[in-house]
Design a protein around this motif. Structure first.
Motif, PDB file in Angstrom:
ATOM      1  N   ILE A 373       0.824  -1.204   0.000  1.00 44.16           N
ATOM      2  CA  ILE A 373       0.000   0.000   0.000  1.00 44.16           C
ATOM      3  C   ILE A 373       0.860   1.257   0.000  1.00 44.16           C
ATOM      4  O   ILE A 373       0.518   2.250  -0.642  1.00 44.16           O
ATOM      5  N   LEU A 374       1.978   1.227   0.702  1.00 39.46           N
ATOM      6  CA  LEU A 374       2.891   2.376   0.755  1.00 39.46           C
ATOM      7  C   LEU A 374       4.328   1.868   0.711  1.00 39.46           C
ATOM      8  O   LEU A 374       4.683   0.938   1.432  1.00 39.46           O
ATOM      9  N   GLN A 375       5.118   2.505  -0.141  1.00 36.28           N
ATOM     10  CA  GLN A 375       6.521   2.142  -0.293  1.00 36.28           C
ATOM     11  C   GLN A 375       7.375   3.401  -0.214  1.00 36.28           C
ATOM     12  O   GLN A 375       7.062   4.410  -0.836  1.00 36.28           O
ATOM     13  N   PHE A 376       8.445   3.337   0.566  1.00 33.23           N
ATOM     14  CA  PHE A 376       9.309   4.493   0.796  1.00 33.23           C
ATOM     15  C   PHE A 376      10.754   4.022   0.806  1.00 33.23           C
ATOM     16  O   PHE A 376      11.082   3.002   1.441  1.00 33.23           O
ATOM     17  N   GLY A 377      11.622   4.746   0.097  1.00 37.92           N
ATOM     18  CA  GLY A 377      13.021   4.338   0.061  1.00 37.92           C
ATOM     19  C   GLY A 377      13.921   5.411  -0.513  1.00 37.92           C
ATOM     20  O   GLY A 377      13.476   6.376  -1.137  1.00 37.92           O
ATOM     21  N   LYS A 378      15.209   5.221  -0.324  1.00 34.61           N
ATOM     22  CA  LYS A 378      16.220   6.203  -0.705  1.00 34.61           C
ATOM     23  C   LYS A 378      16.794   5.885  -2.077  1.00 34.61           C
ATOM     24  O   LYS A 378      17.067   4.724  -2.398  1.00 34.61           O
ATOM     25  N   ILE A 379      16.986   6.931  -2.889  1.00 35.39           N
ATOM     26  CA  ILE A 379      17.584   6.761  -4.214  1.00 35.39           C
ATOM     27  C   ILE A 379      18.809   7.654  -4.401  1.00 35.39           C
ATOM     28  O   ILE A 379      19.492   7.551  -5.422  1.00 35.39           O
ATOM     29  N   GLY A 380      19.097   8.521  -3.469  1.00 34.45           N
ATOM     30  CA  GLY A 380      20.241   9.414  -3.572  1.00 34.45           C
ATOM     31  C   GLY A 380      20.353  10.265  -2.325  1.00 34.45           C
ATOM     32  O   GLY A 380      19.565  10.128  -1.377  1.00 34.45           O
ATOM     33  N   LYS A 381      21.333  11.151  -2.320  1.00 27.59           N
ATOM     34  CA  LYS A 381      21.525  12.014  -1.172  1.00 27.59           C
ATOM     35  C   LYS A 381      20.323  12.950  -1.020  1.00 27.59           C
ATOM     36  O   LYS A 381      20.041  13.775  -1.884  1.00 27.59           O
ATOM     37  N   ASP A 382      19.594  12.786   0.080  1.00 24.15           N
ATOM     38  CA  ASP A 382      18.430  13.605   0.420  1.00 24.15           C
ATOM     39  C   ASP A 382      17.300  13.466  -0.588  1.00 24.15           C
ATOM     40  O   ASP A 382      16.445  14.354  -0.695  1.00 24.15           O
ATOM     41  N   ILE A 383      17.249  12.373  -1.344  1.00 20.24           N
ATOM     42  CA  ILE A 383      16.159  12.119  -2.285  1.00 20.24           C
ATOM     43  C   ILE A 383      15.560  10.752  -1.960  1.00 20.24           C
ATOM     44  O   ILE A 383      16.278   9.744  -1.883  1.00 20.24           O
ATOM     45  N   PHE A 384      14.230  10.710  -1.780  1.00 23.73           N
ATOM     46  CA  PHE A 384      13.537   9.487  -1.406  1.00 23.73           C
ATOM     47  C   PHE A 384      12.272   9.347  -2.265  1.00 23.73           C
ATOM     48  O   PHE A 384      11.595  10.349  -2.545  1.00 23.73           O
ATOM     49  N   THR A 385      11.970   8.134  -2.658  1.00 26.12           N
ATOM     50  CA  THR A 385      10.760   7.889  -3.444  1.00 26.12           C
ATOM     51  C   THR A 385       9.605   7.502  -2.528  1.00 26.12           C
ATOM     52  O   THR A 385       9.790   6.894  -1.482  1.00 26.12           O
ATOM     53  N   VAL A 386       8.400   7.860  -2.952  1.00 26.31           N
ATOM     54  CA  VAL A 386       7.166   7.548  -2.227  1.00 26.31           C
ATOM     55  C   VAL A 386       6.141   7.048  -3.237  1.00 26.31           C
ATOM     56  O   VAL A 386       5.754   7.780  -4.146  1.00 26.31           O
ATOM     57  N   ASP A 387       5.711   5.817  -3.093  1.00 26.39           N
ATOM     58  CA  ASP A 387       4.669   5.233  -3.937  1.00 26.39           C
ATOM     59  C   ASP A 387       3.517   4.797  -3.041  1.00 26.39           C
ATOM     60  O   ASP A 387       3.717   3.993  -2.124  1.00 26.39           O
ATOM     61  N   TYR A 388       2.345   5.329  -3.292  1.00 20.57           N
ATOM     62  CA  TYR A 388       1.194   4.984  -2.454  1.00 20.57           C
ATOM     63  C   TYR A 388       0.016   4.620  -3.337  1.00 20.57           C
ATOM     64  O   TYR A 388      -0.070   5.010  -4.501  1.00 20.57           O
ATOM     65  N   ARG A 389      -0.923   3.899  -2.760  1.00 19.97           N
ATOM     66  CA  ARG A 389      -2.130   3.498  -3.461  1.00 19.97           C
ATOM     67  C   ARG A 389      -3.299   3.468  -2.472  1.00 19.97           C
ATOM     68  O   ARG A 389      -3.138   3.736  -1.281  1.00 19.97           O
ATOM     69  N   TYR A 390      -4.468   3.139  -3.008  1.00 19.45           N
ATOM     70  CA  TYR A 390      -5.675   2.990  -2.209  1.00 19.45           C
ATOM     71  C   TYR A 390      -5.424   2.004  -1.055  1.00 19.45           C
ATOM     72  O   TYR A 390      -4.739   0.998  -1.258  1.00 19.45           O
ATOM     73  N   PRO A 391      -5.936   2.279   0.164  1.00 17.92           N
ATOM     74  CA  PRO A 391      -6.886   3.330   0.541  1.00 17.92           C
ATOM     75  C   PRO A 391      -6.228   4.581   1.147  1.00 17.92           C
ATOM     76  O   PRO A 391      -6.932   5.431   1.688  1.00 17.92           O
ATOM     77  N   LEU A 392      -4.893   4.694   1.105  1.00 19.39           N
ATOM     78  CA  LEU A 392      -4.219   5.861   1.661  1.00 19.39           C
ATOM     79  C   LEU A 392      -4.337   7.048   0.717  1.00 19.39           C
ATOM     80  O   LEU A 392      -4.390   6.895  -0.508  1.00 19.39           O
ATOM     81  N   SER A 393      -4.337   8.238   1.297  1.00 19.55           N
ATOM     82  CA  SER A 393      -4.288   9.466   0.512  1.00 19.55           C
ATOM     83  C   SER A 393      -2.856   9.965   0.464  1.00 19.55           C
ATOM     84  O   SER A 393      -1.980   9.488   1.188  1.00 19.55           O
ATOM     85  N   CYS A 394      -2.629  10.958  -0.383  1.00 17.97           N
ATOM     86  CA  CYS A 394      -1.286  11.529  -0.501  1.00 17.97           C
ATOM     87  C   CYS A 394      -0.847  12.160   0.815  1.00 17.97           C
ATOM     88  O   CYS A 394       0.305  12.001   1.235  1.00 17.97           O
ATOM     89  N   PHE A 395      -1.744  12.846   1.487  1.00 15.37           N
ATOM     90  CA  PHE A 395      -1.413  13.474   2.767  1.00 15.37           C
ATOM     91  C   PHE A 395      -1.051  12.429   3.811  1.00 15.37           C
ATOM     92  O   PHE A 395      -0.053  12.563   4.538  1.00 15.37           O
ATOM     93  N   GLN A 396      -1.822  11.353   3.903  1.00 14.52           N
ATOM     94  CA  GLN A 396      -1.543  10.312   4.886  1.00 14.52           C
ATOM     95  C   GLN A 396      -0.227   9.602   4.584  1.00 14.52           C
ATOM     96  O   GLN A 396       0.559   9.315   5.496  1.00 14.52           O
ATOM     97  N   ALA A 397       0.037   9.336   3.315  1.00 12.84           N
ATOM     98  CA  ALA A 397       1.288   8.675   2.937  1.00 12.84           C
ATOM     99  C   ALA A 397       2.488   9.555   3.259  1.00 12.84           C
ATOM    100  O   ALA A 397       3.509   9.078   3.771  1.00 12.84           O
ATOM    101  N   PHE A 398       2.383  10.848   2.980  1.00 13.05           N
ATOM    102  CA  PHE A 398       3.475  11.781   3.259  1.00 13.05           C
ATOM    103  C   PHE A 398       3.739  11.861   4.757  1.00 13.05           C
ATOM    104  O   PHE A 398       4.895  11.864   5.209  1.00 13.05           O
ATOM    105  N   ALA A 399       2.685  11.907   5.564  1.00 11.93           N
ATOM    106  CA  ALA A 399       2.848  11.983   7.018  1.00 11.93           C
ATOM    107  C   ALA A 399       3.523  10.732   7.569  1.00 11.93           C
ATOM    108  O   ALA A 399       4.393  10.812   8.449  1.00 11.93           O
ATOM    109  N   ILE A 400       3.145   9.556   7.064  1.00 12.46           N
ATOM    110  CA  ILE A 400       3.768   8.317   7.533  1.00 12.46           C
ATOM    111  C   ILE A 400       5.250   8.288   7.168  1.00 12.46           C
ATOM    112  O   ILE A 400       6.108   7.895   7.975  1.00 12.46           O
ATOM    113  N   CYS A 401       5.582   8.729   5.966  1.00 10.82           N
ATOM    114  CA  CYS A 401       6.981   8.741   5.539  1.00 10.82           C
ATOM    115  C   CYS A 401       7.809   9.743   6.340  1.00 10.82           C
ATOM    116  O   CYS A 401       9.000   9.509   6.592  1.00 10.82           O
TER     117      CYS A 401
END
Length: 412
Positions: A373-401
């Motif tokens: 449902i939510l995936q978070f990880g590092k790809i470079g210095k101070d750069i991280f990817t965020v992939d989210y899907r239903y039922p989370l919203s963008c705001f909720q995914a960002f807060a969890i990360c």
């Protein structure tokens, strides 16, 4: 007139409206300085129904519907999708058509208006974003896209600023990158940690869709919501918690976390289930597209408090709980590994994948239980990817990360 010509005129109209409003503001400012001693003869404002909306409002409904449908189908990515937002800014008739055509992220998989950040993501393919961290200012920027572009013109979705206090840490989340005041109309929520950094609470600036208003309750703010402007967020509403397990023995391994989302019922991931989907901001974020009388907004804001919504959920419904997917130990690499499908390239203790933690008695398929449902990880210095899907919203995914960026000495 060709379709490209209509789109070009819409863009010119957007630029013209901005410059015209600036000129009008300058003229008013000059007038107030030079003639402040003269009492102006102000005529009463005409009713809104009598205000002419311009020649664009007189288009036949069938033609207008066809134009906006073509614009919505052709401009699918940012920044070109700003034309769809411009269509909603023309007049009331255009705004009504745009609302009818533009679907939620769950239905179309695209983010268009600010309210899209509070709506659940798509069910199939996730929405892919990335976070850029600024260490000097302790600021985090969530952008729309796979990876950062060269010109740094990526669409900004949300921004957060970390504020360290004596007993906790707060992340103030805003729609813009230069205003993190909780009294601002761009304030959308915050994340607060406990003293050890093991538990984080997600606060939303507006109540959940299924919350029932209750009166005669105290607010978490120092002032009552009726004493402030209805356009100013007066309360925070707890919509989720993120807990990290203590690592007392200091054993090697990734962080273990659980996320409880009381505002999302676990039935939302069952077959035929639905997640709460707000349609309007209770404050004035969306006022450019959905103006409403102050009295209506005041009724939505007053009567709620963070006390009676500390654990908001649908009555009789079990809340959704997320857990981090267990990694496997790679003997050759001598590290813990997860399949991020190419979206994470740097090993970090912050990397995680969240899946639903459901009881076997519930009617949830094994495929749905393994779905990330939510995936978070590092790809470079101070750069991280965020992939989210239903039922989370963008705001909720960002807060969890954001909870991964706080120090956790007791969990590592």
């Amino acid at each position: 007139m060709s379709f490209k010509g209509i789109v070009r005129e819409l863009r010119e109209m957007k630029d013209g409206i901005g410059s015209m409003s600036k000129r009008v503001g300058d003229r008013k400012h000059w007038h107030s300085r030079t003639m402040s001693h003269i009492a102006p003869d102000l005529a009463p404002n005409p009713p809104s129904d009598l205000i002419q909306q311009g020649q664009w409002a007189n288009l036949p409904p069938e033609l207008l519907l066809d134009i906006i449908q073509r614009v919505e189908e052709s401009e699918t990515t940012w920044p070109a999708r700003a034309v769809v937002v411009s269509c909603a800014s023309v007049c009331k008739s255009w705004r009504a058509i745009v609302r009818e055509i533009v679907k939620t992220p769950e239905q179309c998989g695209r983010l268009t208006f600010p309210i899209s950040l509070k709506q659940p993501g798509p069910r199939q393919s996730p929405i892919q974003c990335f976070i850029r961290r600024d260490r000097e200012t302790s600021t985090f920027y969530l952008h729309y896209g796979l990876v950062p572009s060269e010109g740094e013109k990526d669409k900004l979705l949300l921004a957060a600023k970390r504020i360290r206090r004596a007993t906790s840490t707060e992340f103030i989340i805003s729609l813009v990158a230069d205003d993190f005041s909780r009294a601002s109309s761009t304030y959308v929520g915050k994340l607060r940690s406990n003293f050890l950094g093991t538990k984080f609470t997600v606060y939303d600036s507006q109540p959940p869709c299924d919350a029932v208003p209750q009166t005669n309750s105290r607010s978490s703010r120092r002032f009552h919501s009726k004493q402030v402007s209805p356009r100013v967020p007066a309360c925070n509403y707890s919509v989720g918690t993120v807990c990290y397990e203590l690592n007392i023995l200091r054993t090697r391994g990734p962080r273990r976390m659980h996320c409880a989302m009381p505002s999302i019922p676990v039935s939302s991931i069952q077959e035929g289930g639905t997640a709460p989907t707000p349609t309007l901001f209770s404050q004035a974020y969306d006022e450019h597209f959905a103006p409403s009388p102050c009295s209506t907004v005041k009724e939505l804001v007053t009567g709620y408090s963070s006390t009676n919504l500390s654990e908001p959920h649908v009555q009789g419904a079990e809340p959704l709980v997320l857990k981090n997917k267990s990694p496997r130990w790679h003997e050759q690499l001598q590290c813990w590994c997860l399949n991020f499908r190419g979206r994470v390239t740097v090993a970090s203790v912050k990397n995680f994948q969240l899946v639903a933690a459901v009881d076997p008695s519930l009617n949830v398929s094994a495929e749905e239980q393994e779905r990330v449902i939510l995936q978070f990880g590092k790809i470079g210095k101070d750069i991280f990817t965020v992939d989210y899907r239903y039922p989370l919203s963008c705001f909720q995914a960002f807060a969890i990360c954001l909870s991964s960026f706080d120090t956790k000495p007791a969990c590592e």
